[in-house]
Design a protein around this motif. Structure first.
Motif, short mmCIF file in Angstrom:
data_model
loop_
_atom_site.label_atom_id
_atom_site.label_comp_id
_atom_site.label_asym_id
_atom_site.label_seq_id
_atom_site.Cartn_x
_atom_site.Cartn_y
_atom_site.Cartn_z
N ALA A 191 0.82 -1.22 0.00
CA ALA A 191 0.00 0.00 0.00
C ALA A 191 0.85 1.27 0.00
O ALA A 191 0.38 2.34 -0.39
CB ALA A 191 -0.95 0.00 1.19
N ALA A 192 2.10 1.17 0.44
CA ALA A 192 2.91 2.38 0.53
C ALA A 192 3.32 2.88 -0.84
O ALA A 192 3.46 4.08 -1.06
CB ALA A 192 4.15 2.12 1.37
N GLU A 193 3.50 1.96 -1.78
CA GLU A 193 4.15 2.38 -3.02
C GLU A 193 3.71 1.61 -4.27
O GLU A 193 3.27 2.21 -5.24
CB GLU A 193 5.67 2.18 -2.83
N HIS A 194 3.82 0.30 -4.25
CA HIS A 194 3.70 -0.44 -5.50
C HIS A 194 2.28 -0.80 -5.93
O HIS A 194 2.02 -0.92 -7.12
CB HIS A 194 4.52 -1.74 -5.41
N ALA A 195 1.39 -1.00 -4.99
CA ALA A 195 0.07 -1.54 -5.35
C ALA A 195 -0.75 -0.51 -6.11
O ALA A 195 -0.77 0.67 -5.77
CB ALA A 195 -0.66 -2.00 -4.10
N ARG A 196 -1.43 -0.99 -7.13
CA ARG A 196 -2.33 -0.13 -7.90
C ARG A 196 -3.78 -0.38 -7.50
O ARG A 196 -4.65 0.46 -7.68
CB ARG A 196 -2.17 -0.41 -9.40
N THR A 197 -4.02 -1.57 -6.98
CA THR A 197 -5.37 -2.00 -6.66
C THR A 197 -5.36 -2.70 -5.30
O THR A 197 -4.38 -3.34 -4.96
CB THR A 197 -5.88 -2.97 -7.74
N ALA A 198 -6.45 -2.53 -4.56
CA ALA A 198 -6.53 -3.18 -3.26
C ALA A 198 -7.75 -4.09 -3.19
O ALA A 198 -8.81 -3.77 -3.73
CB ALA A 198 -6.62 -2.12 -2.16
N ALA A 199 -7.56 -5.24 -2.53
CA ALA A 199 -8.71 -6.05 -2.14
C ALA A 199 -9.10 -5.55 -0.76
O ALA A 199 -8.41 -5.80 0.21
CB ALA A 199 -8.33 -7.52 -2.09
N VAL A 200 -10.20 -4.78 -0.72
CA VAL A 200 -10.57 -4.08 0.52
C VAL A 200 -11.68 -4.81 1.25
O VAL A 200 -12.74 -5.10 0.67
CB VAL A 200 -11.03 -2.63 0.21
N PHE A 201 -11.45 -5.10 2.52
CA PHE A 201 -12.48 -5.72 3.34
C PHE A 201 -13.26 -4.63 4.05
O PHE A 201 -12.68 -3.75 4.68
CB PHE A 201 -11.86 -6.70 4.33
N ALA A 202 -14.59 -4.68 3.88
CA ALA A 202 -15.42 -3.61 4.43
C ALA A 202 -16.81 -4.14 4.75
O ALA A 202 -17.23 -5.17 4.20
CB ALA A 202 -15.53 -2.48 3.40
N GLN A 203 -17.50 -3.45 5.64
CA GLN A 203 -18.87 -3.84 5.98
C GLN A 203 -19.77 -3.46 4.81
O GLN A 203 -19.86 -2.29 4.44
CB GLN A 203 -19.34 -3.08 7.24
N LEU A 204 -20.44 -4.46 4.25
CA LEU A 204 -21.34 -4.18 3.13
C LEU A 204 -22.68 -3.68 3.66
O LEU A 204 -23.34 -4.36 4.45
CB LEU A 204 -21.52 -5.46 2.30
N GLY A 207 -29.41 -0.57 1.47
CA GLY A 207 -30.73 -0.25 2.00
C GLY A 207 -30.69 -0.02 3.50
O GLY A 207 -31.60 -0.41 4.22
N GLY A 208 -29.59 0.55 3.97
CA GLY A 208 -29.48 0.87 5.39
C GLY A 208 -29.15 -0.32 6.27
O GLY A 208 -29.00 -0.19 7.48
N GLN A 209 -28.99 -1.49 5.67
CA GLN A 209 -28.70 -2.66 6.50
C GLN A 209 -27.31 -3.20 6.22
O GLN A 209 -26.86 -3.26 5.07
CB GLN A 209 -29.73 -3.75 6.17
N SER A 210 -26.63 -3.61 7.31
CA SER A 210 -25.29 -4.15 7.15
C SER A 210 -25.34 -5.66 7.01
O SER A 210 -26.12 -6.33 7.70
CB SER A 210 -24.43 -3.77 8.36
N HIS A 211 -24.52 -6.19 6.12
CA HIS A 211 -24.48 -7.65 5.92
C HIS A 211 -23.12 -8.24 6.27
O HIS A 211 -22.77 -9.32 5.82
CB HIS A 211 -24.88 -7.99 4.48
N GLY A 212 -22.37 -7.49 7.01
CA GLY A 212 -21.06 -8.02 7.45
C GLY A 212 -19.96 -7.72 6.46
O GLY A 212 -20.16 -7.07 5.43
N VAL A 213 -18.79 -8.23 6.79
CA VAL A 213 -17.58 -7.92 6.02
C VAL A 213 -17.57 -8.67 4.68
O VAL A 213 -17.81 -9.88 4.64
CB VAL A 213 -16.33 -8.28 6.85
N HIS A 214 -17.30 -7.94 3.63
CA HIS A 214 -17.11 -8.50 2.28
C HIS A 214 -15.84 -7.91 1.68
O HIS A 214 -15.30 -6.94 2.22
CB HIS A 214 -18.32 -8.19 1.39
N CYS A 215 -15.44 -8.46 0.55
CA CYS A 215 -14.21 -7.97 -0.07
C CYS A 215 -14.50 -7.30 -1.42
O CYS A 215 -15.30 -7.82 -2.22
CB CYS A 215 -13.24 -9.14 -0.24
#
Lengths: 664, 664
Positions: A191-204, A207-215
């Motif tokens: 992430a500091a320098e070389h990567a152009r793209t990230a596989a990001v883990f985030a709460q999906l 419609g206002g509802q969370s379905h937990g962590v997805h990538c």
């Protein structure tokens, strides 16, 4: 510094093989050929000679250049399915990355991030559209990726990540956002320098509802390496080691990505924002996703093991050339390796390296077969694999920390010089006990599996919660042997429980001591958990009250799995002399484990006072037996001459050692 | 990063003092004021703020600049006698150098080399002509020196150094020469770049006869830093840590120095080449010389202890702000410090830091008094001091390695970032277990003193030789208590040997368990040595046969000395609340030591099966008792806020911790 001759394969006809080569073949296991190829590749190309490059910019450039060279050779194809453009040989993929650790740990980690973690996320969490778009460029390094899971505020408890991916049906996009300072992605390799793209883990959220962590696949930099709009990356700078890995941080300010960038194998959002998943429970879904990424954990364990082998090879060879203090009547000073204390510092660690190596081989084999089975995997097998991966990762990385430290100290002042490599091995591997799962948390995970009979519902619970579910009767997994069933039972039947010294060298006795300890610890942990729940007022207090007992049980389980793998490994060895050495090493491993927990064995009357003294005598005895074979034993660890990378081993005495090593 | 407020002395009127301040005062001991001044100096001048400077050139310049600043403040005068231009306060000298370790370990080592080792050699091995010529410029840094003892081939066994100093009566000069590659001076701090003069240890030869190792003042560089004729220096380059110390190598090709450059306090050569010495035996003379240099060893132990305190302070404060995993029913996630496992990882190490701190104070005090006594020193006292210095150096540096490693791991990924300081503390102190005496060799030295009743003749013997002299009746030193006699006896009389859990919290019981173990191990080691000599054919085999037993005995001895110092330390504390905390810490220390050697106590029937389980319960119990005081305990370790130098401690939660710390 190192020999420059081309690497000579150890695959000779049977008659020509040395004992050390038989040891290496046994320890190499199923992917022996992959290891031999890696040894040749890393030895024959000077670009892969071990190096000490403390400057961050230089080290990062060097590592990236090495990666491109590997990519040019199609090095990464094994990790991806044939239909996605790879060869589908998971075992080979894990093994090749592990072998990189013998050359340079930054390279191993960087390769692991790009192909194992980032590539693994695409491969295992994505679907056809992702495989088509990303797998090929990931293999070829046309796409440099990073794996953005950990946040400043959450490392061990990833279910609680704070980054959000909110679906906007208007534009059919996800909005990736870091709502708080603690939600910043942190320590991310690339992430500091070389990567152009990230596989990001985030709460999906939709419609206002969370379905937990997805990538999610999130582009973070343009062609020139500038942050894309809304993305702020920064550099973690210097770390304890791993200078060739550009770890960094990422903050997202409402970054929009197409709906299709959700890796949607286990959960999807329709154009109008409706969420669907083949797995109903949020927690179970999360753990299924994370479970598919188990390869990373397996690789880290294996690589730590490889680094420990390098360190022990260096320290042992040094001890076979370095003399200090003259004994009366002797013409020369005494070799370090001739001191009993020095033998006791190094040989049990060598024995443990063998033990963990055999166990790692079985794990990689199980992983390979499971991934080959595709969607037909029995969920119980998958969870067992994850448990073993967690336990072995903890055991092997702790072993590496300890072994490399001891190796450094055993070489005195010379061991502290960067040119002798031990300090970098220590610094680089130090984070291995922490990343891909903190070792204490992983050990707890093992306990969780053991204590809850694999009940699906406990999987998503925090540590103090799942304990409430610990069953009265403990999981069958305890009884289930991990390696060659029949041999183990035959050996177990020969146990001798008499008080004679020699009885502790009986393999059946050793095995039953390991087994009895595990069973006793698990069943009493379960009972204490239930008792604690009745007495204490909160689940957390109940958990805390027995935490050390529970961790002890998990460690005992891992020890048993490792011993069984060692026994099966000896059985697979085809040379008598090599078998004999392995058998002595196995004694040393088993007795060392018992010695370290000897008070427990005595307290619980699994070892009498008389017998307890025989454990130490047995260890000393095996050290003396193995001493004349020290050079063979480290040669058997399979680290090629050219990858030792230790200047002091070119000093006086090296030639003699080398001759011993090559003595056929 | 760190608070920029001026350092506020903790010396308030009694009514205003916090419990933490009472703890610090007790732990500071006799040189409390020196420590307070150092805290103020290092805190108030931003040039001494902890820094991470991996580049060698930059780091070396920075360290030298810091040294010049210290010299400008007359920092080094304490280490030299009043009549030579110093103030003659040895205790203050050792303590000030130790305090530098809290700011930067390179600085501590560089200062230790210049003023402690090089200056110490001049001061202790030289005579008036050397004191007049060298002491003042050494204090002022007008003369930069190095201490050239270790050679590539000899580190632990310095009696066998190969460098020669051959007297030439024609020119009245010594010829300093390195006859072999292994005689090269190696790892010498200052030799790579800054040093202009070396204190060189070499075999003194005159009239064809060798008189053993002596020390010579040898100029090695000119004003511009170029090697003088016949001198070849080279740079050790990067090491595991300590980038600010310019370690190097020196080869001498028949370098001529005036006869007067022999530091001739213990041996001299007349103009016509006749050798004379107040000490007849070559070996005894050598050990007398080396014995006067004991200060270096004392300083290294103290500094390792200081570094461990910094690391434990950082990790504990992090554990008081970092939360992970939510317990059911709780609003917030759980603080790391609330997990029993985390308490057990850090609190026993904190307890051991206190224990070793008290023991170090007694050692420094004894050293100070002995040096103040000048030539009237009882040789037995001197040897006892050397034995304790060796033992405590080993114990404290091993403790530092372990504590800093644990602290690093306990901070997870954050702990691996250079900006959080733990990795540099680990890397910098790693060599402490090796230099100023390898810890295993030092532990053996302790055993030697214990087993041979201080017989003068054994002093010069190698390890496998002196064992033959081990007496049937063991030295009286075992019985001799090191700290406040009377208190210890009173406490010992209260011992309780019943099976109740609480009895293990009885100080008398703990003390007698430590004492009994030591006595038993020493007397049985002596018996086994004699038995082994009868059975085995060589002295070396006899030695090797019992080496681990002998080392165990030495460790037991050190443990007892440390416990006694802790008890005396508690007695010296003037605040009730602080005393109570110290007492709980002392329990934790004592029980941790017993737990680690529990199998021995059980095997030798010093602990029953029932009682053995109570040890673990006692440790858990004390962890729980001490948990609410964690912030106070680390504040008591006496590391000023500004010297923590850990970026993560400015994160969320820090303010709360700081408030707790300042809570009066």
């Amino acid at each position: 510094m190192a020999t420059t001759e081309a690497y000579e394969s150890t695959d000779r006809t049977t008659a020509e093989k040395t004992t050390a080569e038989y040891l290496t073949a046994a320890l190499d296991g199923r992917w022996h050929e992959v290891r031999e190829r890696a040894r040749a590749d890393l030895t024959n190309d000077p670009d892969f000679a071990p190096h000490y490059t403390p400057d961050l910019a230089e080290a990062r450039n060097k590592t990236l250049a090495q990666m491109r060279k590997l990519a040019g050779r199609g090095y990464a194809a094994d990790g991806f399915a044939t239909e996605h453009g790879g060869t589908g040989d998971t075992g080979a993929a894990v093994t090749s990355i592990e072998m990189l650790a013998m050359s340079d740990l930054s390279l191993m980690v960087k390769a692991g991030v790009q192909w194992g973690l980032f590539g693994g996320a695409i491969e295992n969490l994505g679907t056809a559209r992702h495989h088509e778009q990303y797998v090929r460029p990931t293999i070829d390094l046309d796409l440099l990726g990073c794996f953005a899971m950990t946040e400043t505020g959450h490392g061990s408890d990833v279910q609680e990540l704070e980054t959000t991916a909110t679906y906007d049906p208007e534009t059919r996009e996800f909005v990736i956002h870091s709502p708080t300072p603690s939600s910043r992605k942190d320590y991310i390799g690339g992430a500091a320098e070389h990567a152009r793209t990230a596989a990001v883990f985030a709460q999906l959220v939709t419609g206002g509802q969370s379905h937990g962590v997805h990538c999610f696949v999130v582009p973070i930099r343009d062609e020139d390496g500038n942050d894309l709009p809304g993305v702020s990356t920064s550099d973690c700078g210097y770390k304890g080691g791993l200078p060739g890995v550009d770890n960094g941080r990422i903050l997202f300010d409402r970054v929009r990505i197409p709906r299709e960038n959700l890796l949607n194998r286990y959960g999807d959002v329709s154009e109008d924002g409706e969420y669907s998943s083949p797995i109903e429970s949020t927690g179970r879904r999360f753990f299924t996703m994370v479970g598919t990424l188990v390869r990373g954990r397996v690789t880290v364990g294996g690589s730590a093991g490889a680094a420990a082998r390098v360190a022990l090879s260096i320290a042992t060879r040094y001890a076979l050339q370095r003399r200090q203090f003259q004994a009366p009547g002797d013409a020369e000073e005494t070799l370090l390796m001739d001191y009993l204390m020095h033998q006791k510092r190094l040989l049990p660690l060598i024995a443990r390296s063998y033990a963990l190596g055999f166990a790692q081989n079985e794990l990689v084999s199980a992983l390979h077969d499971l991934q080959a089975a595709g969607d037909d995997v029995d969920p119980t097998d998958q969870r067992e694999l994850e448990g073993r991966a967690a336990g072995l990762k903890a055991a092997t990385t702790w072993h590496a920390t300890r072994a490399i430290q001891e190796a450094r100290e055993a070489c005195g002042g010379a061991g502290y010089m960067a040119e002798n490599r031990l300090t970098a091995l220590k610094a680089d591997t130090d984070v291995f006990t922490t990343f891909e799962g903190d070792n204490h948390v992983l050990t707890q995970l093992v306990a969780k599996e053991l204590l809850t009979s694999y009940a699906e519902e406990v999987r998503e619970m925090g540590p103090s919660d799942w304990m409430r579910f610990a069953a009265t009767t403990v999981s069958d997994v305890v009884k289930k042997r991990t390696a060659a069933q029949q041999i183990l039972q035959t050996i177990l039947d020969t146990r001798q429980d008499n008080e004679e010294d020699g009885s502790l060298f009986n393999r059946g006795t050793q095995m039953s001591m390991f087994e009895d300890r595990e069973e006793y610890l698990i069943s009493t942990a379960a009972r204490r958990l239930q008792g604690a729940q009745k007495r204490e007022d909160s689940a957390f207090d109940a958990f805390n009250f027995v935490q050390d007992h529970v961790l002890h049980a998990a460690r005992a389980h891992i020890d048993r799995v490792v011993l069984e793998a060692f026994v099966a490994g000896i059985d697979s060895c085809t040379d008598e002399a090599a078998c004999e050495l392995l058998s002595d090493l196995c004694d040393l491993y088993a007795l060392s484990v018992i010695e370290e927990d000897k008070a427990w064995f005595m307290s619980h009357r699994h070892l009498s006072v008389e017998r307890s003294k025989a454990v130490l005598r047995g260890i000393n005895e095996r050290c003396r037996t193995l001493r004349p074979h020290a050079a063979t034993l480290v040669a058997g660890l399979g680290v090629p001459e050219a990858l030792l990378g230790s200047a002091m081993l070119d000093g006086p005495g090296t030639d003699a050692v080398r001759d011993t090593l090559l003595d056929r």
